[in-house]
Design a protein around this motif. Structure first.
Motif, mmCIF file in Angstrom:
data_model
loop_
_atom_site.group_PDB
_atom_site.id
_atom_site.type_symbol
_atom_site.label_atom_id
_atom_site.label_comp_id
_atom_site.label_asym_id
_atom_site.label_seq_id
_atom_site.Cartn_x
_atom_site.Cartn_y
_atom_site.Cartn_z
ATOM 1 N N GLY A 80 -25.582 -17.304 -11.454
ATOM 2 C CA GLY A 80 -24.737 -18.339 -10.865
ATOM 3 C C GLY A 80 -23.565 -18.704 -11.748
ATOM 4 N N GLY A 81 -23.576 -18.188 -12.984
ATOM 5 C CA GLY A 81 -22.434 -18.394 -13.875
ATOM 6 C C GLY A 81 -21.266 -17.524 -13.440
ATOM 7 N N PRO A 82 -20.076 -17.757 -13.992
ATOM 8 C CA PRO A 82 -18.888 -17.006 -13.558
ATOM 9 C C PRO A 82 -18.994 -15.508 -13.796
ATOM 10 N N ASP A 83 -19.655 -15.109 -14.888
ATOM 11 C CA ASP A 83 -19.780 -13.685 -15.175
ATOM 12 C C ASP A 83 -20.680 -12.984 -14.171
ATOM 13 N N SER A 84 -21.827 -13.600 -13.843
ATOM 14 C CA SER A 84 -22.748 -12.946 -12.915
ATOM 15 C C SER A 84 -22.246 -12.994 -11.472
ATOM 16 N N LEU A 85 -21.512 -14.044 -11.104
ATOM 17 C CA LEU A 85 -20.929 -14.088 -9.758
ATOM 18 C C LEU A 85 -19.829 -13.033 -9.624
ATOM 19 N N ALA A 86 -19.035 -12.877 -10.678
ATOM 20 C CA ALA A 86 -18.021 -11.823 -10.677
ATOM 21 C C ALA A 86 -18.698 -10.461 -10.541
ATOM 22 N N LEU A 87 -19.808 -10.279 -11.274
ATOM 23 C CA LEU A 87 -20.566 -9.034 -11.192
ATOM 24 C C LEU A 87 -21.064 -8.791 -9.771
ATOM 25 N N ALA A 88 -21.566 -9.846 -9.123
ATOM 26 C CA ALA A 88 -22.076 -9.714 -7.750
ATOM 27 C C ALA A 88 -20.985 -9.240 -6.800
ATOM 28 N N PHE A 89 -19.800 -9.843 -6.898
ATOM 29 C CA PHE A 89 -18.687 -9.452 -6.028
ATOM 30 C C PHE A 89 -18.272 -8.003 -6.281
ATOM 31 N N LEU A 90 -18.080 -7.657 -7.543
ATOM 32 C CA LEU A 90 -17.633 -6.311 -7.895
ATOM 33 C C LEU A 90 -18.670 -5.268 -7.487
ATOM 34 N N ALA A 91 -19.945 -5.591 -7.701
ATOM 35 C CA ALA A 91 -21.020 -4.661 -7.340
ATOM 36 C C ALA A 91 -21.105 -4.487 -5.829
ATOM 37 N N ARG A 92 -20.804 -5.558 -5.087
ATOM 38 C CA ARG A 92 -20.830 -5.468 -3.615
ATOM 39 C C ARG A 92 -19.727 -4.523 -3.131
ATOM 40 N N ILE A 93 -18.536 -4.658 -3.691
ATOM 41 C CA ILE A 93 -17.444 -3.762 -3.311
ATOM 42 C C ILE A 93 -17.792 -2.319 -3.685
ATOM 43 N N TYR A 94 -18.338 -2.150 -4.879
ATOM 44 C CA TYR A 94 -18.730 -0.815 -5.345
ATOM 45 C C TYR A 94 -19.759 -0.199 -4.407
ATOM 46 N N SER A 95 -20.730 -1.003 -3.975
ATOM 47 C CA SER A 95 -21.785 -0.496 -3.096
ATOM 48 C C SER A 95 -21.241 -0.099 -1.728
ATOM 49 N N ILE A 96 -20.244 -0.842 -1.252
ATOM 50 C CA ILE A 96 -19.618 -0.492 0.037
ATOM 51 C C ILE A 96 -18.900 0.847 -0.097
ATOM 52 N N LYS A 97 -18.165 0.994 -1.181
ATOM 53 C CA LYS A 97 -17.415 2.231 -1.397
ATOM 54 C C LYS A 97 -18.344 3.429 -1.538
ATOM 55 N N LYS A 98 -19.461 3.227 -2.252
ATOM 56 C CA LYS A 98 -20.406 4.319 -2.509
ATOM 57 C C LYS A 98 -21.491 4.416 -1.437
ATOM 58 N N GLN A 99 -21.454 3.480 -0.469
ATOM 59 C CA GLN A 99 -22.443 3.427 0.611
ATOM 60 C C GLN A 99 -23.872 3.331 0.057
ATOM 61 N N LEU A 100 -24.056 2.385 -0.862
ATOM 62 C CA LEU A 100 -25.361 2.124 -1.463
ATOM 63 C C LEU A 100 -25.889 0.786 -0.968
#
Length: 228
Positions: free
Chosen positions: A48-68
């Motif tokens: 819930g901190g800024p680093d982990s929320l940023a990670l969640a957003f970036l990982a979500r975009i990455y997963s969409i791109k990689k279809q994971l």
């Protein structure tokens, strides 16, 4: 990465797409993607901190791109009275941004000494157990560049040798699980910026300002050194 290239592979929700129009966020994402090379599903640890929320957003975009299909796991340590409500709020916030998540709760008696160290070990234990159930071996953690420097100073204070001073790595394998830190070369300020722009929210843990913890004292020392 450009929006055009991403959308050519798979359509993303309009809300997430709108966030990617920000040039700085695109730069942060490109740096993130270069540090990650996954073809299997993975777990993302979210506090819930800024680093982990940023990670969640970036990982979500990455997963969409990689279809994971990654799993986003929020850890409720129950070390503070407000932690459960914070975890629920983070879960709702992620859902609004098309990120499904699950809360893992630390149950049982809590330690009175070495709290941060014990909490870190318990967090990994909960993540490992969930990964075993999901048959996933890769866990993404939100450690960033500032953590790398902090960890170096902490190990130096404890008298670590040269090998110990190398601090955190992009990937550490423990008990057949890969702890991956794709934000390790991202600055804390950039992650705060992203969290504010994407979520307009993040949790501020009061223990991060409590000087009884060595990490906090090291952080304050770093702030003074930065002024020089």
């Amino acid at each position: 990465m450009s929006l055009k290239n991403l959308n050519a592979k798979i359509r993303i929700p309009k809300l997430l797409k709108s966030k990617l129009k920000n040039k700085k966020i695109i730069q942060i994402y490109n740096k993130f993607e270069k540090s990650l090379d996954l073809s299997d599903n993975f777990v993302v640890a979210v506090s819930g901190g800024p680093d982990s929320l940023a990670l969640a957003f970036l990982a979500r975009i990455y997963s969409i791109k990689k279809q994971l299909n990654p799993k986003f796991l929020i850890i409720d340590h129950k070390l503070r009275s407000e932690s459960t409500n914070e975890a629920i709020n983070v879960k709702r916030l992620l859902k609004k941004n098309f990120i499904s998540s699950e809360i893992l709760t630390w149950k049982g008696k809590k330690p009175k000494k070495n709290i941060q160290s014990n909490a870190r070990n318990k967090r990994l234990e909960l993540l490992y157990k969930k990964c075993d159930k999901l048959k996933i071996n890769d866990i993404l953690l939100g450690h960033h560049q500032d953590d790398l420097v902090e960890n170096f100073f902490m190990r130096m204070v404890r008298g670590s040798g040269l090998k110990g001073l190398t601090s955190l790595g992009l990937k550490t394998t423990i008990n057949k699980k890969n702890l991956i830190r794709p934000l390790l070369y991202q600055k804390k300020n950039d992650l705060v910026y992203l969290s504010k722009k994407v979520f307009n929210f993040y949790v501020e843990d009061p223990t991060n300002k409590d000087v009884k913890y060595q990490r906090v004292r090291i952080r304050k020392l770093m702030e003074e050194l930065e002024k020089d």
